[in-house]
Write a protein that holds these residues in place. Structure first.
Motif, PDB file in Angstrom:
ATOM      1  N   THR A  52       0.823  -1.213   0.000  1.00  0.00           N
ATOM      2  CA  THR A  52       0.000   0.000   0.000  1.00  0.00           C
ATOM      3  C   THR A  52       0.861   1.268   0.000  1.00  0.00           C
ATOM      4  O   THR A  52       0.597   2.201  -0.755  1.00  0.00           O
ATOM      5  CB  THR A  52      -0.922   0.025   1.242  1.00  0.00           C
ATOM      6  OG1 THR A  52      -1.636  -1.200   1.289  1.00  0.00           O
ATOM      7  CG2 THR A  52      -1.904   1.179   1.194  1.00  0.00           C
ATOM      8  N   PHE A  53       1.845   1.310   0.860  1.00  0.00           N
ATOM      9  CA  PHE A  53       2.605   2.555   1.043  1.00  0.00           C
ATOM     10  C   PHE A  53       3.903   2.607   0.245  1.00  0.00           C
ATOM     11  O   PHE A  53       4.334   3.669  -0.168  1.00  0.00           O
ATOM     12  CB  PHE A  53       2.943   2.756   2.530  1.00  0.00           C
ATOM     13  CG  PHE A  53       1.732   2.818   3.413  1.00  0.00           C
ATOM     14  CD1 PHE A  53       0.725   3.722   3.159  1.00  0.00           C
ATOM     15  CD2 PHE A  53       1.595   1.973   4.492  1.00  0.00           C
ATOM     16  CE1 PHE A  53      -0.395   3.786   3.962  1.00  0.00           C
ATOM     17  CE2 PHE A  53       0.484   2.021   5.309  1.00  0.00           C
ATOM     18  CZ  PHE A  53      -0.521   2.923   5.036  1.00  0.00           C
ATOM     19  N   PHE A  56       6.621   6.035   1.543  1.00  0.00           N
ATOM     20  CA  PHE A  56       5.703   6.575   2.553  1.00  0.00           C
ATOM     21  C   PHE A  56       5.904   5.930   3.929  1.00  0.00           C
ATOM     22  O   PHE A  56       5.551   6.520   4.938  1.00  0.00           O
ATOM     23  CB  PHE A  56       4.252   6.440   2.100  1.00  0.00           C
ATOM     24  CG  PHE A  56       3.862   7.485   1.083  1.00  0.00           C
ATOM     25  CD1 PHE A  56       4.245   8.804   1.244  1.00  0.00           C
ATOM     26  CD2 PHE A  56       3.121   7.143  -0.031  1.00  0.00           C
ATOM     27  CE1 PHE A  56       3.899   9.776   0.312  1.00  0.00           C
ATOM     28  CE2 PHE A  56       2.759   8.103  -0.970  1.00  0.00           C
ATOM     29  CZ  PHE A  56       3.156   9.429  -0.807  1.00  0.00           C
ATOM     30  N   ARG A  80      -6.501   3.810   8.203  1.00  0.00           N
ATOM     31  CA  ARG A  80      -6.763   2.360   8.095  1.00  0.00           C
ATOM     32  C   ARG A  80      -5.585   1.546   8.657  1.00  0.00           C
ATOM     33  O   ARG A  80      -5.764   0.677   9.490  1.00  0.00           O
ATOM     34  CB  ARG A  80      -7.025   1.946   6.653  1.00  0.00           C
ATOM     35  CG  ARG A  80      -7.466   0.497   6.600  1.00  0.00           C
ATOM     36  CD  ARG A  80      -7.527  -0.047   5.206  1.00  0.00           C
ATOM     37  NE  ARG A  80      -8.563   0.612   4.419  1.00  0.00           N
ATOM     38  CZ  ARG A  80      -8.795   0.313   3.147  1.00  0.00           C
ATOM     39  NH1 ARG A  80      -8.073  -0.612   2.541  1.00  0.00           N
ATOM     40  NH2 ARG A  80      -9.730   0.937   2.477  1.00  0.00           N
ATOM     41  N   TYR A  81      -4.379   1.833   8.156  1.00  0.00           N
ATOM     42  CA  TYR A  81      -3.197   1.228   8.789  1.00  0.00           C
ATOM     43  C   TYR A  81      -2.675   2.238   9.798  1.00  0.00           C
ATOM     44  O   TYR A  81      -2.356   3.370   9.434  1.00  0.00           O
ATOM     45  CB  TYR A  81      -2.121   0.903   7.754  1.00  0.00           C
ATOM     46  CG  TYR A  81      -2.509  -0.237   6.858  1.00  0.00           C
ATOM     47  CD1 TYR A  81      -2.575  -1.539   7.351  1.00  0.00           C
ATOM     48  CD2 TYR A  81      -2.834  -0.017   5.530  1.00  0.00           C
ATOM     49  CE1 TYR A  81      -2.964  -2.583   6.545  1.00  0.00           C
ATOM     50  CE2 TYR A  81      -3.222  -1.064   4.712  1.00  0.00           C
ATOM     51  CZ  TYR A  81      -3.285  -2.342   5.220  1.00  0.00           C
ATOM     52  OH  TYR A  81      -3.674  -3.376   4.427  1.00  0.00           O
TER      53      TYR A  81
END
Lengths: 284, 233
Positions: free
Chosen positions: B32-33, B37, B104-105
């Protein structure tokens, strides 16, 4: 709908909030209470940063604790002390926060540009935030809270430290963002909410005191607020509320349980009167 | 309604959802990141830690022969300690910690991922320190497990602190205590400390290091999966 059922929060032996029952269905809800009354505790529970000691918080019938990430996807949050990365521009920061909210990259770019326009930061979108004013930072804050188009927007003291012009701008912004969502706004600045809040929630002694429309709350003081330029003439017990100057005279606004219409002019109560009256024993 | 009834009701409403394992969470976080990030705005902390490590290594190569074990034990955990403490303290001091905890995370999950990376880097750095400190391959086989022992003895309390303590300076305070103890022991006990460390069999060091690594992995796993624990703390 967001609902709190018999929510209590204790910190050790200290009870921050006791047996709170609330329902939020849409529009702007203002949490109005002095500092230390439990506003931030409630907001932290609504954002899953802390859990209630007793009771439950339900989002559309499900406990937010169990909903976990899917609940967090539904909220936008602006904390009281909004930290930001000084060395980044609003655009970079918003793109970073979009990633944190697991947004699709193309959607994140689109939404970032859109929100920069909405909060009026187009001219400085690529400038480092280091030199931004408090108002500009708060606007970046509200933009990040809106990134995921949240169903619940939670703002903790969003106007603290803003100058009057910025506060008005901020109020208008919140008002425009409140359609089709729940906006929960915590403040102790009465003027912030008088015009935009559909409901005002007040706490006293860590319990829910009232949850009603501003006009209804003001109505509780109807017939009890007066103004006079000679306060010494008032013999009935009274509570001085505010003072202002008018043509060289000092006009004192006060509340009294007794009829003072023979020595003072009756005035329509406003939220500030109610606030000062309700929290008269507390340091505000 | 009992907890069991609630659980049954929840499963009937939502279906049986298998919770993600720590590995799946870590994989999803990375996917995701990306590293960009995950380590966003950590440059100052990483650079500061790197400079400190270079200075420490320069001193380390000049350590007298009869203090090599003490120096290895003191220096081996430093990469892990400095990087994790600087980045975690910077994260907590940034004012965005709570905000990111509502995403979310959560911040804690990302911190856990970072810490796993630091642990791997720390084990590699420990190998370099042991190689620099050892006189030959045989001594390396003793010194590396000892370095790992020091690394994970340092990591276990630090991770526990990261998991449970919410104060922004908790990690920095721990780092200060760790460095103080590692300077005080050789200064106070002198060659006795050196002899004690040199006398620890490699198998014992390795055993303790493996146990420490397992506890560290458990703590990281918990931080990756138990999202609600932060709110209960």
């Amino acid at each position: 709908m967001l609902a709190l059922n018999n929510v209590t929060k204790n910190y050790g032996k200290f009870t921050a909030l006791e047996n709170i029952n609330l329902e939020f269905s849409g529009g702007v809800y203002a949490l109005l209470a002095p500092n230390g009354a439990g506003k931030t505790t409630l907001i932290k529970m609504l954002t899953t940063l802390i859990f209630p000691t007793k009771g439950e918080i339900l989002w559309n019938g499900d406990e937010i604790v169990k909903l976990d990430a899917s609940y967090r996807d539904s909220i936008g949050y602006l904390p009281q002390d909004f930290g930001y990365y000084k060395n980044h521009s609003p655009r970079e920061f918003l793109l970073y926060m979009s990633a944190m909210k697991c947004m699709d990259r193309a959607a994140a770019k689109r939404r970032t540009e859109e929100l920069i326009e909405v909060v009026g930061l187009s001219d400085v979108r690529d400038k480092k935030m280091r030199k931004f004013s408090g108002g500009m930072i708060q606007r970046v804050g509200i933009a990040q809270a809106m990134l995921n188009d949240p169903k619940i927007l939670i703002l903790d003291e969003p106007t603290a430290g803003l100058d009057p012009k910025e506060r008005v701008r901020f109020r208008n912004l919140i008002s425009s963002l409140s359609k089709d969502r729940i906006v929960i706004l915590s403040t102790h600045i009465v003027s912030d909410i008088e015009t935009i809040a559909g409901s005002v929630i007040m706490f006293k002694d860590h319990k829910l005191l009232t949850n009603d429309a501003p006009t209804a709350i003001c109505g509780t003081l109807a017939g009890k607020v007066y103004e006079t330029d000679d306060i010494s003439a008032i013999t009935a017990p009274y509570l001085a509320l505010t003072e202002h100057q008018d043509g060289g005279r000092t006009i004192t606004r006060f509340a009294s349980e007794r009829d003072c219409s023979n020595v003072a002019v009756s005035a329509a109560p406003n939220l500030e009167d109610v606030f000062l009256y309700v929290y008269r024993d507390e340091a505000v | 309604m009992t907890d069991k009834d609630r659980s049954i009701e929840y499963i009937l409403d939502h279906g049986l959802v298998k919770p993600k394992t720590a590995r799946e969470q870590a994989r999803d976080i990375l996917r995701t990141f990306g590293f960009k990030f995950i380590f966003w705005d950590m440059a100052f902390s990483l650079i500061f830690a790197a400079i400190t490590i270079v200075v420490v290594l320069a001193v380390f190569v000049a350590v007298p022969e009869n203090y090599r074990y003490s120096a290895t034990v003191a220096v081996a955990p430093l990469l892990y300690l400095l990087v994790s403490v600087f980045t975690e303290t910077e994260e907590r001091a940034s004012g965005l910690y709570e905000l990111k905890q509502t995403c979310r995370y959560t911040t804690r999950q990302i911190t856990a991922f970072r810490t796993a990376c630091y642990s791997v880097a720390g084990a590699g750095y420990t190998a370099v320190v042991a190689w620099m400190g050892a006189r030959g391959a045989l001594e390396f086989m003793t010194m590396y497990p000892l370095g790992l022992l020091a690394l994970f003895t340092c990591a276990v309390p630090q991770l526990t602190l990261t998991r449970y303590a919410r104060h922004r300076w908790a990690n920095a305070l721990y780092a200060a205590v760790w460095v103080f103890v590692n300077l005080a022991l050789p200064l106070r006990l002198g060659e006795n400390w050196e002899k004690t460390l040199a006398g620890i069999p490699a198998a014992v060091s390795l055993g303790i290091a493996v146990a420490g690594a397992a506890i560290s992995a458990y703590q990281i796993k918990k931080m990756l999966t138990e999202v609600q624990a932060y709110a209960r703390a």
